[in-house]
Scaffold this active site. Structure first.
Site, short mmCIF file in Angstrom:
data_model
loop_
_atom_site.label_atom_id
_atom_site.label_comp_id
_atom_site.label_asym_id
_atom_site.label_seq_id
_atom_site.Cartn_x
_atom_site.Cartn_y
_atom_site.Cartn_z
N ASP A 33 0.87 -1.17 0.00
CA ASP A 33 0.00 0.00 0.00
C ASP A 33 0.91 1.23 0.00
O ASP A 33 2.14 1.11 -0.03
CB ASP A 33 -0.91 -0.05 1.24
CG ASP A 33 -2.18 0.78 1.07
OD1 ASP A 33 -2.30 1.54 0.08
OD2 ASP A 33 -3.06 0.69 1.95
N HIS A 85 -2.69 0.07 -3.75
CA HIS A 85 -3.15 1.41 -3.37
C HIS A 85 -3.90 2.11 -4.50
O HIS A 85 -3.44 2.10 -5.65
CB HIS A 85 -1.96 2.28 -2.96
CG HIS A 85 -2.33 3.72 -2.79
ND1 HIS A 85 -3.04 4.16 -1.69
CD2 HIS A 85 -2.14 4.80 -3.59
CE1 HIS A 85 -3.25 5.47 -1.82
NE2 HIS A 85 -2.72 5.88 -2.95
N HIS A 130 -1.11 0.94 6.72
CA HIS A 130 -1.50 2.03 7.63
C HIS A 130 -2.54 1.55 8.64
O HIS A 130 -3.18 0.51 8.44
CB HIS A 130 -2.08 3.18 6.80
CG HIS A 130 -3.20 2.71 5.91
ND1 HIS A 130 -4.48 2.57 6.37
CD2 HIS A 130 -3.20 2.28 4.63
CE1 HIS A 130 -5.24 2.09 5.39
NE2 HIS A 130 -4.48 1.89 4.32
N HIS A 142 -7.26 4.97 7.91
CA HIS A 142 -8.57 4.73 7.32
C HIS A 142 -8.72 3.23 7.15
O HIS A 142 -7.75 2.48 7.31
CB HIS A 142 -8.72 5.45 5.96
CG HIS A 142 -7.83 4.91 4.90
ND1 HIS A 142 -6.47 5.16 4.87
CD2 HIS A 142 -8.07 4.08 3.85
CE1 HIS A 142 -5.92 4.53 3.83
NE2 HIS A 142 -6.87 3.86 3.20
N GLU A 160 -6.87 -2.88 7.62
CA GLU A 160 -6.77 -3.64 6.37
C GLU A 160 -5.81 -4.82 6.53
O GLU A 160 -6.03 -5.90 5.97
CB GLU A 160 -6.31 -2.70 5.23
CG GLU A 160 -7.34 -1.62 4.92
CD GLU A 160 -6.81 -0.52 4.01
OE1 GLU A 160 -5.74 -0.68 3.40
OE2 GLU A 160 -7.49 0.53 3.90
#
Ligand SMILES: [Zn+2]
Length: 291
Positions: A33, A85, A130, A142, A160
């Site tokens: 990502d 991403h 992240h 997020h 994630e």
């Protein structure tokens, strides 16, 4: 002569079992990502329209290469990199280490950031990851999109990295190494238990304290090599079935639409619940519900 041959045969069989730990094959899957790449602190850094996006694509590709080099040093025989991403078209193909193959763009299927994974792989690596939505002192935290405020499975809220580890677990493959910001590393360790992590930055509010990119690459290279040296340390991430997804969303239209997904129920003002024994069903439902 005959017994000599038998002895040789017996010795070679013994030898192959004694040294059976030396792997014939080490097939590694890397999902990368961008929000957790060194230096990235702002959405402009990871958006096509951002002036520094091109620069951070290069840093991202070099961070992928650090993981590939670590895997090769550990004896990897096959490496598949999944660009995960935004457009899934960020890594610069020609700058990527030639020993890896690259998956670009979205397939449309439920594996998403894990597209390409199957039971033939031995280990999974996450780079540039992240923290989940709502994490304090995290950078660009997020979960999937701005519409998701929480994703939980069987009562465990996760980023994630958590649900992507469950996709790998569906195929019996463990996640062995995670790089990203510090809160993400802590969330991944809490969920997965045994896993190598490298924190390349940490947040102060929405600002970030970053390692130098070369220092990040060195830590990723050596961390991945160490992580792949003894795979018996890790267990594939699985939870008792049925898997129950509780999803909290921001958009009323998404919650309303998701409540019509077969088997799904609206269980709160902003909440949908859906259960299945098959984790890919969960990811398929999630893809529809968060639209
Ligand atoms: Zn991303």
């Amino acid at each position: 002569m005959k017994s000599g041959l038998l002895t040789m045969l017996a010795l070679s069989l013994l030898g192959s079992s004694a040294f059976g730990q030396a792997r014939q094959k080490l097939k590694v899957f890397i999902s990368i990502d961008m929000e957790g790449i060194t230096g990235v602190v702002n959405w402009e850094d990871v958006s096509r329209s951002g002036k520094d996006y091109g620069y951070f694509r290069t840093i991202m590709t070099k961070e992928a290469n650090a993981a590939i080099e670590g895997a090769l040093a550990a004896g990897a025989t096959e490496i598949l990199v999944r660009d995960s991403h935004g457009s899934a078209r960020n890594l610069l193909p020609e700058l990527l280490n030639r020993n890896a193959q690259l998956i670009r763009d979205w397939s449309g299927g439920p594996k998403g950031m894990m597209e390409g994974i199957d039971e033939s792989f031995d280990a999974v690596i996450f780079i540039g990851y992240h923290a989940k939505a709502g994490t304090p002192d995290a950078l660009l935290d997020h979960t999937s999109s701005g519409n998701v405020t929480d994703f939980s499975i069987n009562g465990m809220s996760m980023p994630e990295a958590g649900y992507n580890a469950l996709i790998a677990g569906h195929y019996g493959v463990p996640v062995v190494f995670v790089a990203g910001d510090k809160p993400l590393c802590e969330q991944a360790s809490a969920l997965l238990g045994e896993v190598e992590t490298v924190a390349v930055k940490e947040g102060i509010g929405a600002a970030g304290v970053n390692l130098h990119p070369e220092e990040s690459r060195e830590r990723i290279r050596t961390g991945v090599e160490r992580a792949l040296q003894d795979l018996s340390r890790y267990k594939p991430f699985r939870l008792p079935t049925p898997y129950t997804l509780v999803l909290k969303l921001k958009n009323e239209a998404s919650v309303y639409n998701g409540s019509f997904f077969p088997g799904a129920k609206r269980t709160g003002d902003w909440e949908l619940t859906y259960s299945s024994d098959d984790f890919l069903d969960i990811m398929y439902a999630y893809g529809v519900m968060r639209r």
